[in-house]
Design an enzyme around this catalytic site. Structure first.
Site, PDB file in Angstrom:
ATOM      1  CB  CYS A   1      -1.978   6.574   1.602  1.00  0.00           C
ATOM      2  SG  CYS A   1      -3.182   5.673   2.588  1.00  0.00           S
TER       3      CYS A   1
ATOM      4  CD  GLU B   1      -1.894   2.174   1.535  1.00  0.00           C
ATOM      5  OE1 GLU B   1      -1.418   2.965   0.682  1.00  0.00           O
ATOM      6  OE2 GLU B   1      -2.147   2.487   2.692  1.00  0.00           O
TER       7      GLU B   1
HETATM    8  N1  LIG Z   1       1.103   4.947   2.160  1.00  0.00           N
HETATM    9  C1  LIG Z   1       1.315   5.617   3.266  1.00  0.00           C
HETATM   10  O1  LIG Z   1       0.491   5.623   4.163  1.00  0.00           O
HETATM   11  C2  LIG Z   1       2.622   6.318   3.455  1.00  0.00           C
HETATM   12  C3  LIG Z   1       3.259   6.887   2.386  1.00  0.00           C
HETATM   13  N2  LIG Z   1       4.431   7.556   2.560  1.00  0.00           N
HETATM   14  C4  LIG Z   1       5.003   8.202   1.378  1.00  0.00           C
HETATM   15  O2  LIG Z   1       6.388   8.248   1.480  1.00  0.00           O
HETATM   16  C5  LIG Z   1       6.861   9.583   1.315  1.00  0.00           C
HETATM   17  C6  LIG Z   1       8.133   9.792   2.049  1.00  0.00           C
HETATM   18  O3  LIG Z   1       7.949   9.579   3.446  1.00  0.00           O
HETATM   19  P1  LIG Z   1       9.197   9.278   4.291  1.00  0.00           P
HETATM   20  O4  LIG Z   1       8.883   8.935   5.677  1.00  0.00           O
HETATM   21  O5  LIG Z   1      10.119  10.436   4.075  1.00  0.00           O
HETATM   22  O6  LIG Z   1       9.589   8.008   3.463  1.00  0.00           O
HETATM   23  P2  LIG Z   1      10.489   6.777   3.619  1.00  0.00           P
HETATM   24  O7  LIG Z   1      10.156   5.945   2.458  1.00  0.00           O
HETATM   25  O8  LIG Z   1      11.891   7.170   3.835  1.00  0.00           O
HETATM   26  O9  LIG Z   1       9.988   6.092   4.990  1.00  0.00           O
HETATM   27  C7  LIG Z   1       8.670   5.639   5.150  1.00  0.00           C
HETATM   28  C8  LIG Z   1       8.671   4.531   6.166  1.00  0.00           C
HETATM   29  O10 LIG Z   1       9.240   3.401   5.551  1.00  0.00           O
HETATM   30  C9  LIG Z   1      10.272   2.867   6.383  1.00  0.00           C
HETATM   31  N3  LIG Z   1      11.360   2.430   5.531  1.00  0.00           N
HETATM   32  C10 LIG Z   1      12.225   3.197   4.832  1.00  0.00           C
HETATM   33  N4  LIG Z   1      13.117   2.437   4.179  1.00  0.00           N
HETATM   34  C11 LIG Z   1      12.809   1.150   4.477  1.00  0.00           C
HETATM   35  C12 LIG Z   1      13.365  -0.108   4.120  1.00  0.00           C
HETATM   36  N5  LIG Z   1      14.395  -0.217   3.272  1.00  0.00           N
HETATM   37  N6  LIG Z   1      12.817  -1.208   4.636  1.00  0.00           N
HETATM   38  C13 LIG Z   1      11.760  -1.135   5.468  1.00  0.00           C
HETATM   39  N7  LIG Z   1      11.183   0.013   5.843  1.00  0.00           N
HETATM   40  C14 LIG Z   1      11.705   1.143   5.351  1.00  0.00           C
HETATM   41  C15 LIG Z   1      10.730   3.982   7.294  1.00  0.00           C
HETATM   42  O11 LIG Z   1      11.130   3.438   8.543  1.00  0.00           O
HETATM   43  C16 LIG Z   1       9.494   4.839   7.426  1.00  0.00           C
HETATM   44  O12 LIG Z   1       8.749   4.455   8.551  1.00  0.00           O
HETATM   45  C17 LIG Z   1       5.718  10.420   1.813  1.00  0.00           C
HETATM   46  O13 LIG Z   1       5.792  11.692   1.280  1.00  0.00           O
HETATM   47  C18 LIG Z   1       4.561   9.645   1.265  1.00  0.00           C
HETATM   48  O14 LIG Z   1       4.415   9.961  -0.094  1.00  0.00           O
HETATM   49  C19 LIG Z   1       5.039   7.638   3.787  1.00  0.00           C
HETATM   50  C20 LIG Z   1       4.453   7.083   4.878  1.00  0.00           C
HETATM   51  C21 LIG Z   1       3.176   6.412   4.793  1.00  0.00           C
HETATM   52  O1  LIG Z   2      -2.375   6.568   5.073  1.00  0.00           O
HETATM   53  C1  LIG Z   2      -3.136   5.663   4.979  1.00  0.00           C
HETATM   54  C2  LIG Z   2      -4.396   5.616   5.767  1.00  0.00           C
HETATM   55  C3  LIG Z   2      -4.562   6.477   6.812  1.00  0.00           C
HETATM   56  C4  LIG Z   2      -5.749   6.447   7.544  1.00  0.00           C
HETATM   57  C5  LIG Z   2      -6.716   5.547   7.210  1.00  0.00           C
HETATM   58  S1  LIG Z   2      -8.207   5.545   8.071  1.00  0.00           S
HETATM   59  O2  LIG Z   2      -9.104   6.461   7.390  1.00  0.00           O
HETATM   60  O3  LIG Z   2      -7.959   5.989   9.442  1.00  0.00           O
HETATM   61  O4  LIG Z   2      -8.746   4.190   8.028  1.00  0.00           O
HETATM   62  C6  LIG Z   2      -6.546   4.694   6.163  1.00  0.00           C
HETATM   63  C7  LIG Z   2      -5.370   4.712   5.446  1.00  0.00           C
END
Ligand SMILES: NC(=O)C1=CN([C@@H]2O[C@H](COP(=O)(O)OP(=O)(O)OC[C@H]3O[C@@H](n4cnc5c(N)ncnc54)[C@H](O)[C@@H]3O)[C@@H](O)[C@H]2O)C=CC1
Ligand SMILES: O=Cc1ccc(S(=O)(=O)O)cc1
Length: 484
Positions: free
Chosen positions: A280, A246
């Site tokens: 997200c 995701e």
């Molecule tokens: N889908 C979502 O809910 C999320 C999306 N993002 C996206 O990522 C972008 C950058 O966020 P950052 O925190 O700066 O990104 P990042 O990709 O550096 O880190 C995101 C998370 O992934 C983990 N992570 C990083 N490298 C990893 C690896 N090699 N193996 C396992 N885990 C690893 C980190 O510990 C951190 O908790 C955000 O702007 C957003 O677009 C970030 C967090 C959540």
């Molecule tokens: O970033 C992913 C994300 C964050 C929140 C939720 S919820 O609306 O609280 O279920 C779902 C996905």
């Protein structure tokens, strides 16, 4: 902070490196986290193997009961854990409480659904034989959860895996360790055998390489950025582990002139600024029919002005800081680039003076598609609008990124709803509503947003492997004829 849980024991990691945890509302350190070294990770793997052997034997009904007990504990400890969450993540306390309430519901849903993970009986071709499909847990799972919704997004993985009878090694985000540790404690206190659930913090790439390099792990579930998701999928390919990714989105919002504009703006502003935009599925590219674009801007600007930027623990704050200095630093270049490309600044556009990782709620109008913010997930409090003239143009812009998680559609026209749902290249569509998340429904995307789903029956299926059993009660020496 001894926040690792390995083989039934809480302890500190033994890595030479430590991680400093910050309070995003003031930018000051609030703790030092001991990280897992290679030996810690190996112990977690061995424990997950023995934990799986024990947990898979527990009947589904009992597994469900344990998960329900975990949900009750989390609810009971709600205030304490909400405060931890706000301190280390930054979101307003009311939002932290609401994340906990949502997390409780996810755990409850998986607990109940685990009792209904039936196999099936298929009518046989050969009289007297039986065709059964059993559903078995896939095995020990490696789960990686991010810092934006540390409880909600970790719970989807933990509860999904445990409900199916799998064991889990969770590497949660180093930025937000204490709230997740408290939630894991709620699971552990609810009757899990040792090894069923491990919690690690570490140097992310070391942990993922070691976990996914092991043949013990049979499934990867990751929520986070696209580049990291790609890397983990590559690692999982070597051991042929099953994968759920995701990876965020860049959700388009299509607002047509026949929609209820007042209601749409109230819902969309709520969804956009929740968690300071670090979601997200956050509505991001606001495509508004030209005849109502100015009216939309006026209402959205008023909604932005009403927000109270402040520390999550301060009463009255409705918009907290971003979760890290890294996220805060990412905002200004996106705004400056949009302005350089011809966008119009309506509200915000700067960070406030002072400490903390704050960024003002920002409304940018007429943002051209070539602006970086229109292609890169901003993951912050930025509203980007552009007017459109035709449905075809709106769809072309909406589908103009490689991301495909959620889309939002505001129109009262049933025929337009019917045309646009299939035309939108996303895993989820909300119509006249700004939420796509419900424990009963699959949450996931297409394209660069990843693959697989969490929640819904699909979320449980992701942890189950079908086993086909073709049974003849006794062998009488006659070769069975299966083909017609
Ligand atoms: N889908 C979502 O809910 C999320 C999306 N993002 C996206 O990522 C972008 C950058 O966020 P950052 O925190 O700066 O990104 P990042 O990709 O550096 O880190 C995101 C998370 O992934 C983990 N992570 C990083 N490298 C990893 C690896 N090699 N193996 C396992 N885990 C690893 C980190 O510990 C951190 O908790 C955000 O702007 C957003 O677009 C970030 C967090 C959540
Ligand atoms: O970033 C992913 C994300 C964050 C929140 C939720 S919820 O609306 O609280 O279920 C779902 C996905």
């Amino acid at each position: 902070m001894p926040l690792l849980h390995i083989a039934g024991r809480w302890r500190a990691g033994r890595h030479e490196r430590r991680h400093t945890v910050f309070d995003p509302s003031c930018g000051q350190p609030i703790g030092e986290l001991g990280l897992a070294n290679g030996a810690d990770i190996d112990e977690a793997l061995a424990a997950a193997e023995s934990g799986f052997a024990a947990w898979r034997q527990v009947p589904a009904f009992k597994r469900g009961e344990a998960l329900l007990a975990a949900a009750r504990r989390l609810q009971q400890r709600g205030e304490e854990i909400a405060t931890l969450l706000t301190r280390e993540q930054g979101k307003p306390l009311a939002e932290a409480r609401s994340e906990i309430a949502g997390t409780v519901q996810v755990i409850q849903w998986y607990a109940e659904e685990s009792r209904r993970s039936y196999g099936r009986i298929i009518p046989p071709r050969v009289p007297g034989s039986a065709l059964q499909v059993l559903r078995e847990p896939v095995g020990p799972c490696a789960a990686f959860s991010p810092w934006n919704f540390p409880l909600m997004l970790s719970s989807r993985k933990i509860a999904g895996a445990l409900a199916a009878g799998c064991s889990v090694v969770l590497k949660a985000a180093e930025e937000t360790p204490a709230s997740v540790a408290a939630m894991v404690d709620c699971f552990l206190a609810s009757g899990l055998p040792d090894g069923a659930l491990q919690l690690l913090y570490g140097v992310p790439e070391e942990v993922s390489r070691r976990l996914l390099g092991s043949p013990i792990i049979r499934k990867l579930s990751f929520t986070g950025s696209v580049p990291v998701g790609r890397e983990l999928a590559r690692l999982a390919a070597d051991q042929l582990q099953r994968v759920t990714l995701e990876l965020g989105g860049h959700a388009p919002v299509l607002v047509f002139a026949d929609a209820n504009l007042d209601a749409a703006v109230v819902q969309l502003a709520g969804a956009k600024f929740r968690n300071a935009g670090q979601i997200c599925a956050a509505p991001t590219r606001f495509l508004v029919e030209r005849s109502v674009h100015d009216a939309f801007l006026e209402r959205m600007a008023a909604a932005c002005e009403q927000l109270r930027l402040g520390p999550g623990l301060a009463p009255g704050s409705t918009l907290g800081p971003l979760a890290s200095a890294r996220r805060q630093a990412a905002m200004q270049p996106l705004v400056d680039d949009a302005l350089a490309n011809g966008a119009r600044l309506v509200v915000g556009g700067t960070r406030p003076e002072g400490q903390g990782f704050f960024y003002r709620p920002t409304l940018l109008a007429d943002v051209p598609t070539q602006a970086r913010a229109m292609g890169t997930e901003p993951f912050g409090p930025l509203v980007l609008t552009r007017p459109f003239d035709t449905e075809a143009e709106a769809i072309a812009v909406a589908n103009g990124t490689r991301m495909g998680l959620a889309a939002y559609l505001y129109t009262d026209s049933a025929s337009r709803q019917a045309r646009l749902v299939p035309a939108l290249r996303t895993g989820m569509v909300a119509i006249n509503h700004a939420s796509v998340s419900s424990p009963e429904a699959p949450f996931g995307g297409v394209g660069d947003s990843g693959y697989g789903s969490e929640c819904g029956v699909e979320g449980l299926d992701a942890y189950l492997q079908p086993k086909f059993v073709h049974q003849f009660p006794a062998f009488d020496g006659t070769p069975p004829r299966i083909s017609p």
